[in-house]
Write a protein that holds these residues in place. Structure first.
Motif, short mmCIF file in Angstrom:
data_model
loop_
_atom_site.label_atom_id
_atom_site.label_comp_id
_atom_site.label_asym_id
_atom_site.label_seq_id
_atom_site.Cartn_x
_atom_site.Cartn_y
_atom_site.Cartn_z
N LYS A 322 0.86 -1.19 0.00
CA LYS A 322 0.00 0.00 0.00
C LYS A 322 0.89 1.23 0.00
O LYS A 322 1.81 1.34 0.82
N GLY A 325 -4.36 5.42 -0.65
CA GLY A 325 -5.74 4.97 -0.48
C GLY A 325 -6.16 3.85 -1.43
O GLY A 325 -7.06 3.07 -1.09
N ASP A 328 -5.87 0.64 0.30
CA ASP A 328 -6.95 0.43 1.28
C ASP A 328 -8.22 -0.07 0.60
O ASP A 328 -8.87 -1.00 1.07
N HIS A 475 -9.63 6.74 -8.89
CA HIS A 475 -9.27 7.17 -7.54
C HIS A 475 -8.56 8.52 -7.61
O HIS A 475 -8.54 9.26 -6.63
N ASN A 561 -16.16 6.08 -0.80
CA ASN A 561 -15.48 4.94 -0.18
C ASN A 561 -16.01 4.67 1.22
O ASN A 561 -16.48 5.58 1.91
N ARG A 620 0.33 11.60 1.73
CA ARG A 620 1.41 11.73 0.78
C ARG A 620 1.81 13.19 0.71
O ARG A 620 0.95 14.09 0.71
N GLN A 624 -1.21 17.70 -4.13
CA GLN A 624 -2.63 17.38 -3.89
C GLN A 624 -3.02 17.61 -2.45
O GLN A 624 -4.10 18.12 -2.15
N LYS A 625 -2.16 17.21 -1.53
CA LYS A 625 -2.56 17.16 -0.12
C LYS A 625 -2.48 18.51 0.59
O LYS A 625 -2.83 18.62 1.76
N GLY A 674 8.28 9.27 6.37
CA GLY A 674 8.32 7.83 6.14
C GLY A 674 6.91 7.29 6.04
O GLY A 674 5.93 8.05 6.17
N GLU A 697 -9.39 16.27 -3.60
CA GLU A 697 -9.42 15.01 -2.85
C GLU A 697 -10.57 14.16 -3.37
O GLU A 697 -11.73 14.40 -3.03
N CYS A 699 -11.74 11.25 -2.69
CA CYS A 699 -12.59 10.85 -1.56
C CYS A 699 -11.91 11.27 -0.26
O CYS A 699 -12.40 12.09 0.47
N GLY A 700 -10.74 10.69 -0.04
CA GLY A 700 -10.07 10.90 1.24
C GLY A 700 -10.53 9.83 2.20
O GLY A 700 -11.74 9.61 2.37
N LEU A 701 -9.57 9.17 2.77
CA LEU A 701 -9.91 8.14 3.76
C LEU A 701 -9.56 8.58 5.17
O LEU A 701 -10.22 8.21 6.14
N ASN A 702 -8.50 9.41 5.28
CA ASN A 702 -8.06 9.74 6.64
C ASN A 702 -9.11 10.49 7.44
O ASN A 702 -9.22 10.31 8.66
N1 LIG Z 1 3.20 8.21 5.44
C1 LIG Z 1 2.19 7.38 5.64
N2 LIG Z 1 2.32 6.39 6.51
C2 LIG Z 1 1.30 5.51 6.71
N3 LIG Z 1 0.13 5.58 6.08
C3 LIG Z 1 -0.01 6.56 5.19
C4 LIG Z 1 0.98 7.51 4.92
N4 LIG Z 1 0.54 8.35 3.98
C5 LIG Z 1 -0.68 7.95 3.69
N5 LIG Z 1 -1.01 6.88 4.40
C6 LIG Z 1 -2.24 6.10 4.35
O1 LIG Z 1 -2.58 5.95 2.99
C7 LIG Z 1 -3.95 6.13 2.84
C8 LIG Z 1 -4.15 7.37 2.06
O2 LIG Z 1 -5.49 7.59 1.86
P1 LIG Z 1 -5.98 8.78 0.94
O3 LIG Z 1 -7.44 8.67 0.84
O4 LIG Z 1 -5.37 10.02 1.41
O5 LIG Z 1 -5.33 8.27 -0.39
P2 LIG Z 1 -4.64 8.73 -1.69
O6 LIG Z 1 -4.65 10.16 -1.88
O7 LIG Z 1 -3.37 8.02 -1.75
O8 LIG Z 1 -5.61 7.99 -2.69
C9 LIG Z 1 -6.55 8.23 -3.70
O9 LIG Z 1 -7.45 7.13 -3.59
C10 LIG Z 1 -8.17 7.11 -2.39
C11 LIG Z 1 -9.00 5.86 -2.42
O10 LIG Z 1 -10.01 5.95 -3.34
C12 LIG Z 1 -9.01 8.34 -2.24
O11 LIG Z 1 -9.63 8.31 -0.97
C13 LIG Z 1 -8.12 9.57 -2.33
O12 LIG Z 1 -8.91 10.74 -2.29
C14 LIG Z 1 -7.33 9.53 -3.60
O13 LIG Z 1 -6.44 10.61 -3.67
C15 LIG Z 1 -4.52 6.19 4.22
O14 LIG Z 1 -4.79 4.90 4.69
C16 LIG Z 1 -3.38 6.78 5.01
O15 LIG Z 1 -3.44 6.49 6.37
#
Ligand SMILES: Nc1ncnc2c1ncn2[C@@H]1O[C@H](COP(=O)(O)OP(=O)(O)O[C@H]2O[C@H](CO)[C@@H](O)[C@H](O)[C@H]2O)[C@@H](O)[C@H]1O
Length: 798
Positions: A322, A325, A328, A475, A561, A620, A624-625, A674, A697, A699-702
């Motif tokens: 992984k 997201g 996940d 995504h 999601n 990340r 974007q973030k 990290g 974003e 969706c965003g999972l956090n």
């Molecule tokens: N340094 C780190 N250490 C440990 N865990 C870390 C981490 N950085 C991120 N994560 C984990 O990675 C996941 C990131 O989830 P996001 O929804 O922010 O995903 P992301 O933008 O990659 O994905 C894309 O896909 C997802 C899924 O559809 C959408 O929710 C999102 O909006 C879209 O950008 C979470 O479980 C988070 O805890």
């Protein structure tokens, strides 16, 4: 992992029992699970002839005792109405014939059940024995057997079927559709099949699941796809065709009787030491069995008749690999679909030697850029899902899965998609391949956007896999698999497919775009929130693909999601069981969260203070973030009495920024550069506030994880963040967090300022926010139901 926009091939950031088999009516349509319908217990029109036509009551009722009482009344009314003696005599004769026929049928069923029971018990039963257990003409217990049978059927299906017209219609279609189609099959028998085999797998399957399996050797793939030379002959579970043909012979009696359930649990177990002719005992045994069974009986699949074979294909999948997201979602959506009764497989590359998956023994070779590349397949069955890992030297990347130049990445995705699309043919799961009927692929992001194209170009255009469908999930549209026009020759497709990939944009000019082709070729498109579905159609949100998305808007749907409530639950989180952390629930929120906060402060070397709000950021580190917005707001934030904990990896300059902030504000800021799943869980539990100032974003999972841990989100109201975080309303004590409406540091400051004020001065409101967040249903179950609608729509689309 450097991220950034639509650079070519930057992948990173962006990013049964009770079930029966429906045999397809064509060669290309292998078996389908379907929900057993309530077997309607109706009689043929001949048998129904002696009901009362005026009242509609049926004089012959195999249903409940109340129905039988009705039957008696009906007959007496007929008599009162004055039918002639002759008519009565004729009716009686007819009744006798019917009863004889019924007895014969019951005897047949009893004898078949005995055979099943004997197979199961490993004893032999002679067919001659049938006579000994047959129902004698004058057997007074016939009616009790009738009861037993009807209650058997009724209990297995939740109700005693009535004789009313609807059931009849259902039954006509039940029988009429196909005698081999919709037969309640129970304990499958074992036969031989060429599908490849792994003994361990079979054992493992039975260990994990008692699900019915999609079985059909008559529907092996064409194209010589099932290469028997690759695999050993194997014993696999198949429905007993002899049983099915028996049912069909019942049908040939032209008696519209619902086939009895052949479920394993319903077999008549005739005790060896008892006289087999003792019908009453056998009947009592059935009833006793049924009572036992009703306790163990599994409900029918939630998906009902919509159950499908689903193959989700993704470049990453938690917990094995992984980077964001996508991992996940690939790890949890399939389990939710499986819980609804679908047969679900996830296909991912095998980047490392993962512990659980076992080699299937199947090997295949695919061409990549003119070279033969061998792949083999590993498999593990967990939580109702078949996880298939494609192994190749090209995938041996460890955790650095998007490394290499864009051509390297493109070649990997070509190999992955070519191999993945044929997995349902080649890889036995639980001993049996999925086959290509009633099949839908769910591809994810540009990495697997080639799959819908290959499905069409190699197979469906050639009359193969005609019934297989594809859904492409977006995504993150910012990463598209772009490259120079000549990259088309890497993907190994007929020339006339070139246009599918061709895209022009003002920045990149003419180029090759994999996401564009996938969006056009897929039968349906899903994106991960409603808000993002809307944004994708705008020139700002579509990243050059908005025209294609608008053109294909009819097949696009936003589905927010869910979260894996097993993985992300403060009550069961394994990362909260040590180092001073603790699991907590809504009831223990106050003390539990305080303990986690203290443990987090200790672990990170921050001053341990209960009263200081801890603000978290996880994600990340890329454009974007919105990490740069946090950096802009830092001077204001550091003027507040707060602690800031940031966890992320990504763009080098942003990683440097985290380190620098920590150095500069040692008593207030921690920047963990990290990727640490454990830290992500601990920050989610220990922080009071989660900051998500994402520029966009999907969706965003956090924020979802945060809310389920009683951590209040402050987010930029965009995409899925706008869908999932409702602004706090102090007057109505409603809402889930704070939102700001543009990616602007000052707006972030305003929202965060209000949040901190509430945290400090309005504790009741704060607790309300936490409780509302924690009590939402954020599970995947709703989303899975919506995905089901999409895959079913795809199935029926031509
Ligand atoms: N340094 C780190 N250490 C440990 N865990 C870390 C981490 N950085 C991120 N994560 C984990 O990675 C996941 C990131 O989830 P996001 O929804 O922010 O995903 P992301 O933008 O990659 O994905 C894309 O896909 C997802 C899924 O559809 C959408 O929710 C999102 O909006 C879209 O950008 C979470 O479980 C988070 O805890």
């Amino acid at each position: 992992m450097a991220s950034i926009g639509p650079l070519p091939f930057t992948a990173e950031a962006k990013s049964t029992e009770g079930r029966v088999l429906l045999y397809g009516k064509t060669k290309l349509c292998p078996p389908v699970f379907y929900t057993p319908r309530k077997p309607p217990l109706v009689l043929s029109s001949a048998l129904r002839g002696f009901g009362n036509p005026r009242t509609g009551e049926d004089g012959c009722n195999w249903g409940s005792s109340s129905s039988r009482r009705r039957s008696t009344r009906a007959t007496s009314r007929d008599t009162d109405g004055g039918p002639s003696e002759e008519t009565l005599q004729a009716t009686i004769e007819k009744s006798k014939r019917v009863l004889a026929l019924q007895r014969e049928l019951v005897n047949k069923i009893i004898s078949r059940r005995k055979i099943i029971a004997s197979i199961k018990n490993g004893t032999s039963v002679s067919l001659d024995d049938d006579s000994s257990s047959s129902v004698s003409e004058n057997d007074a217990s016939f009616s009790s057997l009738e009861d037993a049978w009807t209650s058997d059927i009724g209990s297995r299906n939740g109700s005693v079927p009535s004789l009313e017209g609807d059931n009849e219609n259902v039954f006509q279609s039940y029988v009429g559709s196909s005698t081999l189609s919709e037969i309640p099959v129970s304990k499958p028998t074992t036969i031989s099949c060429d599908c490849g085999k792994d003994e361990a797998l079979l054992g493992e399957r039975s260990k994990f699941s008692s699900n019915g399996t999609c079985l059909d050797t008559t529907h092996q793939p064409e194209m010589g796809a099932a290469n028997s030379s690759d695999s050993d002959k194997t014993d696999v579970v198949l429905p007993s065709f002899s049983i099915i043909s028996e049912i069909s012979s019942l049908d040939s009696h032209k008696t519209d009787i619902a086939p009895p359930s052949l479920s394993n649990n319903s077999g008549i177990r005739v005790p060896k030491d008892k006289k087999e002719g003792d019908l009453e005992e056998a009947t009592a045994q059935i009833e006793a069995d049924d009572e036992d069974d009703s306790e163990d009986a599994k409900p029918p699949p939630l998906a009902g008749a919509n159950v499908m074979n689903v193959v989700l294909v993704a470049a990453e999948c938690a917990p094995w690999i992984k980077t964001g997201g996508l991992g996940d979602v690939a790890g949890s959506l399939p389990k939710a679909l499986a819980r609804r009764g679908h047969r679900v497989m996830v296909v991912i590359p095998r980047y490392s030697d993962y512990a659980e998956p076992q080699h299937t023994g199947v090997r295949k070779t695919y061409k990549v850029n003119g070279q033969d590349v061998e792949v083999s397949y590993f498999h593990v069955y967990i939580d109702g899902v078949d996880f298939v890992f494609i192994d190749s030297h090209m995938f041996r990347l460890g955790n650095n899965i998007y490394t290499g130049n864009h051509v390297d990445i493109l070649k990997r995705m070509v190999l992955f998609c070519k191999a993945a699309v044929e997995v349902p043919w080649h890889v036995p799961c639980g001993g049996v391949c999925y086959g290509d009927g009633n099949l839908v692929f769910i591809a994810n992001d540009w990495h697997t956007a080639l799959l819908p194209v290959y499905l069409k170009a190699y197979y469906r255009d050639n009359g193969i896999m005609k019934f297989a469908r594809s859904v492409l999930v977006i995504h993150n549209i910012a990463h598209q698999g772009r490259g120079p026009v000549d990259d088309f020759f890497q993907v190994d497709l007929p020339e006339h497919y070139k246009d599918l990939f061709a895209l022009y944009d003002p920045v990149g000019g003419d180029h090759f775009n994999i996401f564009a082709a996938g969006l056009k070729a897929a039968d349906r498109i899903v994106t991960v929130s409603h808000g993002y579905a809307w944004e994708l159609k705008t020139s700002e949100g579509g990243w050059g693909l908005h025209n294609i998305i608008n053109e294909n808007g009819w097949k696009l749907r936003g589905i927010v999601n869910g979260i894996d409530t097993k993985e992300w639950s403060p009550e069961f989180d394994p990362h909260l069981t040590s180092d001073g952390y603790t699991n907590y629930t809504l009831e223990t929120l106050h003390s539990g969260k305080a303990k986690c906060k203290e443990a987090l402060q200790k672990e990170l070397g921050l001053p341990v203070r209960e009263d200081v709000p801890v603000i978290g950021f996880i994600g990340r580190l890329d454009n974007q973030k919105g990490v740069d917005l946090i950096a802009e707001a830092i001077p204001w934030m550091m003027g507040q009495d707060v602690q800031l904990v940031m966890l992320g990896t990504g763009r080098h300059d942003l990683e440097q920024m985290l380190r620098q902030l920590e150095n500069q504000y040692r008593d207030k800021v921690r920047g963990w550069v990290g990727f640490s799943v454990k830290m992500a869980h601990r920050i989610t539990a220990g922080a009071d506030v989660l900051l998500m100032p994402s520029r966009f974003e999907p969706c965003g999972l956090n924020q979802l994880y945060a809310m389920s841990y009683g951590t209040v989100p402050v987010v930029h109201a965009v995409g899925g963040l706008r869908d999932t975080v409702q602004q706090f309303d102090p007057y109505n004590e409603s809402g889930l967090g704070w939102t700001f409406d543009s990616a602007d540091a000052q707006k972030l400051i305003n929202a965060l300022g209000n949040c901190l004020l509430t945290y400090r001065q309005y504790r009741k409101s704060w607790e309300g926010l936490q409780i509302r967040g924690m009590t939402q249903d954020l599970s995947w179950d709703n989303a899975a139901q919506n995905y089901e609608e999409v895959i079913v729509a795809a199935k029926y689309q031509w």
